[in-house]
Write an enzyme that holds these catalytic residues in place. Structure first.
Site, short mmCIF file in Angstrom:
data_model
loop_
_atom_site.label_atom_id
_atom_site.label_comp_id
_atom_site.label_asym_id
_atom_site.label_seq_id
_atom_site.Cartn_x
_atom_site.Cartn_y
_atom_site.Cartn_z
N HIS A 37 1.13 3.33 -3.24
CA HIS A 37 -0.01 4.04 -3.81
C HIS A 37 0.23 5.54 -3.90
CE1 HIS A 37 -3.36 1.21 -4.49
NE2 HIS A 37 -2.72 0.45 -3.64
N HIS A 91 -52.17 10.75 15.93
CA HIS A 91 -51.76 9.35 16.05
C HIS A 91 -52.71 8.62 17.01
CE1 HIS A 91 -48.05 10.80 14.24
NE2 HIS A 91 -47.52 9.59 14.25
N GLU A 122 0.82 -1.21 0.00
CA GLU A 122 0.00 0.00 0.00
C GLU A 122 0.85 1.26 0.00
OE1 GLU A 122 -3.46 -0.06 -0.38
OE2 GLU A 122 -2.89 -2.14 -0.74
N GLU A 142 -7.92 0.12 6.56
CA GLU A 142 -8.60 -0.32 5.33
C GLU A 142 -8.27 -1.79 5.06
OE1 GLU A 142 -8.58 0.88 0.57
OE2 GLU A 142 -6.91 1.44 1.86
N HIS A 143 -6.99 -2.10 4.91
CA HIS A 143 -6.52 -3.47 4.73
C HIS A 143 -5.71 -3.88 5.95
CE1 HIS A 143 -7.16 -3.08 0.29
NE2 HIS A 143 -6.63 -1.87 0.45
#
Length: 431
Positions: free
Chosen positions: A262, A422, A259, A329-330
């Site tokens: 990225h 109601h 990652e 995330e991961h």
């Protein structure tokens, strides 16, 4: 690589790690507001103008929508090896997501004469945003398109930025053909989000848009949130490799880099209580770095000295506590007993077990969805699934006898809450 001993960090240092990269997109939001309003007023004309301005591609109105011939040609032009890989991934992703489908309808009796249940139906339409950046991302189309198809969404629209020649990438077109998606538009960024939020002469209005994008697409989603459902929050990528002294340092080194490549705002962390493991991992990373491009080397190096690096804890239990607070995330679990650790992980977008399940597999071919919540949102959000393309309607039914059984309870609660009509509806109802 920065090594942080968790117990020795100040409150501010801990907050920096947990917060990771929070991009200020206020300027992008100003631009998104301006561009969106132009597209709302001028439709295709404005879409073409901004595609030329931002993507440096000149298109005509007739070429915004991808033709079936373009899809077929792109499929045939892509090499057979890549087509086979996409088809294999599609099969696994389809098998996984079809297992997620709930019952279309269920009922239960809560009391005699009182029946309740739920009816599940697909959303009427959805726009799938497939980014381009500097490459092609057919895996994103698979991860978005297959659950939408499994959910039986009647109308599926894809938007994706054109390449330098004004076409869609062949891998995207091949993925579309393999899974059966035919409605694709060559538009990205702010103009893509605005187009489906309002609709243009060529691009249809949609009720929902889902998929990762750059900061401009994200800004447009925020600005247009009252016009279109923007789906899951997805920001810079992040991973935690949770390891103990039994982990293979070669595999840990390879996977913590995944990652990190990225971008400089991603976060790749090795979380462990084993200093010995860290000492073995660091030189392996140095040895592996020259094997990747200079651009990716730069991303990895920057990452490991800002939001990523090593978190050194006192015990496996403290490592697990950190993971649950971080909500990655991961995450990969490389410990002696990964399934025992699995029971203790509460917050993570995905949990990959053992030394032979790198994030790479789940990103592309394993089957689970790789579009996941980032920035700590794994505490409240889940990965993209068929549920993102379905909605539930509550169903209730009372017989005359059932109504008589509960009318007094309903009347009393209505009066307590001050809702006179109601109360009147049950008090005055003839049976």
């Amino acid at each position: 690589m920065k090594i942080r001993v968790w117990k020795d960090l100040s409150r501010e240092e801990k907050e920096f790690v947990l917060k990771r990269a929070e991009l200020d997109i206020s300027e992008q939001m100003k631009l998104a507001l301006e561009v969106s309003e132009d597209i709302r007023k001028h439709g295709d004309e404005a879409v073409l103008k901004y595609t030329e301005k931002f993507d440096h591609v000149t298109l005509s109105k007739d070429h915004i929508k991808v033709t079936q011939e373009e899809i077929d040609t792109g499929y045939e032009r892509l090499d057979a090896t890549t087509r086979d890989a996409i088809a294999y991934a599609a099969k696994n992703i389809r098998d996984f997501h079809e297992k997620q489908l709930p019952e279309e309808m269920w009922f239960t009796n809560v009391d005699e004469g009182l029946m309740v249940g739920e009816k599940t139906t697909p959303i009427v339409d959805v726009c799938l945003y497939v980014p381009r950046g500097k490459g092609s991302f057919p895996s994103v189309l698979l991860m978005l398109g297959i659950p939408a198809i499994a959910a039986k969404v009647p109308k599926i629209v894809v938007v994706t930025p054109p390449n330098e020649e004004g076409h869609c990438d062949d891998a995207i077109l091949a993925a579309a053909k393999i899974i059966g998606i035919t409605e694709i538009y060559k538009v990205g960024g702010i103009q893509a989000v605005a187009s489906v939020a309002f609709g243009t002469e060529t691009i249809p209005k949609c009720h929902k848009i889902i998929g990762p994008g750059n900061s401009y697409a994200t800004a447009a989603k925020r600005v247009l949130s009252s016009y279109i459902d923007a789906g899951l929050p997805a920001g810079p990528s992040e991973v935690i490799i949770l390891a103990d002294e039994n982990a293979d340092p070669e595999k840990v080194a390879l996977d913590v880099m995944i990652e990190a490549e990225h971008g400089p705002d991603s976060a790749a962390l090795l979380v462990t209580h084993s200093r010995e493991l860290v000492d073995k991992v660091l030189p392996i990373i140095e040895r592996q770095l020259p094997k990747i491009s200079e651009k990716r080397q730069s991303f990895v190096t920057t990452n490991f000295n800002t939001y990523g690096g090593v978190i050194l804890t006192d015990s496996l239990e403290e490592s697990i506590d950190f993971v649950n607070e971080y909500a990655p995330e991961h995450m990969e679990v490389m410990t002696k007993e990964p399934f025992a650790v699995l029971e203790k992980i509460k917050n993570a977008g995905e949990i990959l077990l053992g030394e032979y399940t790198p994030v790479t597999l789940c990103n592309f071919v394993l089957g689970p969805n790789a579009i996941l919540p980032t920035g700590g949102f794994a505490k409240t959000y889940s990965s993209v699934s068929v549920m993102d393309f379905l909605k539930r309607s509550s169903v209730g039914y009372a017989t005359k006898e059932g109504f008589q059984r509960v009318r007094e309870h309903a009347y009393n609660i209505a009066k307590v809450e001050g809702f006179d009509t109601h109360a009147l509806a049950v008090k005055e109802r003839k049976v």
